[in-house]
Design a protein around this motif. Structure first.
Motif, short mmCIF file in Angstrom:
data_model
loop_
_atom_site.label_atom_id
_atom_site.label_comp_id
_atom_site.label_asym_id
_atom_site.label_seq_id
_atom_site.Cartn_x
_atom_site.Cartn_y
_atom_site.Cartn_z
N HIS A 1 17.95 25.61 98.92
CA HIS A 1 18.68 24.45 99.43
C HIS A 1 19.73 23.90 98.47
N LEU A 2 19.48 24.00 97.18
CA LEU A 2 20.36 23.40 96.19
C LEU A 2 21.12 24.47 95.41
N THR A 3 22.22 24.05 94.79
CA THR A 3 22.99 24.91 93.91
C THR A 3 22.77 24.48 92.48
N SER A 4 22.48 25.42 91.61
CA SER A 4 22.24 25.14 90.20
C SER A 4 23.56 25.04 89.44
N SER A 5 23.53 24.30 88.32
CA SER A 5 24.71 24.26 87.44
C SER A 5 24.82 25.52 86.59
N ARG A 6 23.83 26.38 86.67
CA ARG A 6 23.83 27.72 86.09
C ARG A 6 24.19 27.71 84.61
#
Length: 302
Positions: A131-136
């Motif tokens: 569901h979420l996008t990481s700041s990687r």
């Protein structure tokens, strides 16, 4: 000259599912109450506006209101002249485009209402990854605030000591962790061994991070409804941890229910801890022997 003492409000709010207006109203009430006790900083939990209900269509809709509520907190900080970390606010970015994404973001708002720091959650908990996008690979940044150099992490970042070391290597003495951590985050196997295994994880790790980094950890978790908290659900345990003393926060550190602790953070403790353990001194040496670069090992063997 002695180091300052800061008063911190740990607001262990119960986030009602998808009740964004009601949750903000409760948060505002508790922040105003904290301000009457001359706090310098008020901190809320992760997902405090919406709870974590990502499969409900209303969740994304409410995430689209992120800027409205961020501005409300900025106005509140300016009015009350206190710093606020409004837990995390999930942001719907680039809606209805190929780049649409949800980011889980923590802000540090200064006592003048200005945004002094912004951190996007890097280490997503396993169910969040759909569901979420990481700041990687973005670096962990340290922010200059009225309380000195501050780093921010979110929830499952707690499990990665490298994140803390990256922050203290830049001078952070306070690390703030808004969290939505429940006892049911444990596996069936783990729960069978110990129904409070996740509480044990938190109890052990938060104080360890404070000691091994000679820093203060401000950990603020979600709580359950007062008098209605089901055993095995919300973990709570919001606390301020420092070396020598361990966990502080009498109203919340041993409770799973909604509540608030007002805690004094004596920065002299951190100075004395560094004199004792010399962690920062050692990692600042040119011949420091740990690089924390795991890519030297064969992939899949860790």
């Amino acid at each position: 000259m002695s180091a300052p003492i800061y008063k911190v409000a740990l607001i262990q709010l119960h986030p009602k599912p998808l009740a964004i207006e009601a949750n903000f109203a409760t948060a505002e009430q508790l922040i105003r109450k904290a301000a009457t006790q001359s706090v310098h900083l008020a901190v809320l939990p992760e997902y405090h506006l919406t709870n974590w209900i990502p499969d409900d269509p209303k969740f994304k809709t409410q995430c689209g209101q992120w800027e409205e509520y961020l501005n409300k907190y900025r106005a509140l900080a300016k009015e009350l002249k206190i710093c606020i970390v409004p837990g995390t606010i999930v942001e719907l970015l680039d809606p209805d485009t190929k780049d649409e994404r949800l980011m889980n973001v923590a802000y540090f708002i200064g006592d003048d209402g200005e945004i002094l720091g912004r951190y996007e959650k890097k280490n997503l908990w396993h169910p969040e990854r759909d569901h979420l996008t990481s700041s990687r690979n973005d670096p962990h940044d340290v922010f200059h605030t009225p309380l000195g150099p501050v780093g921010m992490l979110i929830c499952w970042d707690l499990g990665f000591p490298e994140a803390f070391r990256e922050l203290i290597a830049q001078g952070a003495k306070i690390i703030i962790l808004p969290t939505f951590w429940t006892l049911m985050d444990c596996s069936e196997y783990g729960l069978a061994q110990n129904p409070k295994a996740e509480a044990l994880f938190l109890e052990s790790t938060i104080t360890a991070r404070a000691y091994e980094n000679t820093c203060a950890i401000i950990f603020v978790n979600a709580g359950g409804a007062v008098g209605k908290t089901k055993p095995g659900s919300y973990a709570g345990m919001s606390r301020l941890a420092v070396p020598f003393l361990g966990a502080l926060g009498d109203e919340t550190k041993d409770s799973a229910e909604e509540g608030m602790s007002i805690v004094d953070l004596d920065m002299q403790i951190l100075e004395e801890a560094e004199k004792q353990y010399k962690v920062r001194e050692d990692i600042g040496r040119e011949d420091w022997h740990y690089s924390y670069r795991h890519d030297q090992y064969e992939k899949g063997k860790l």
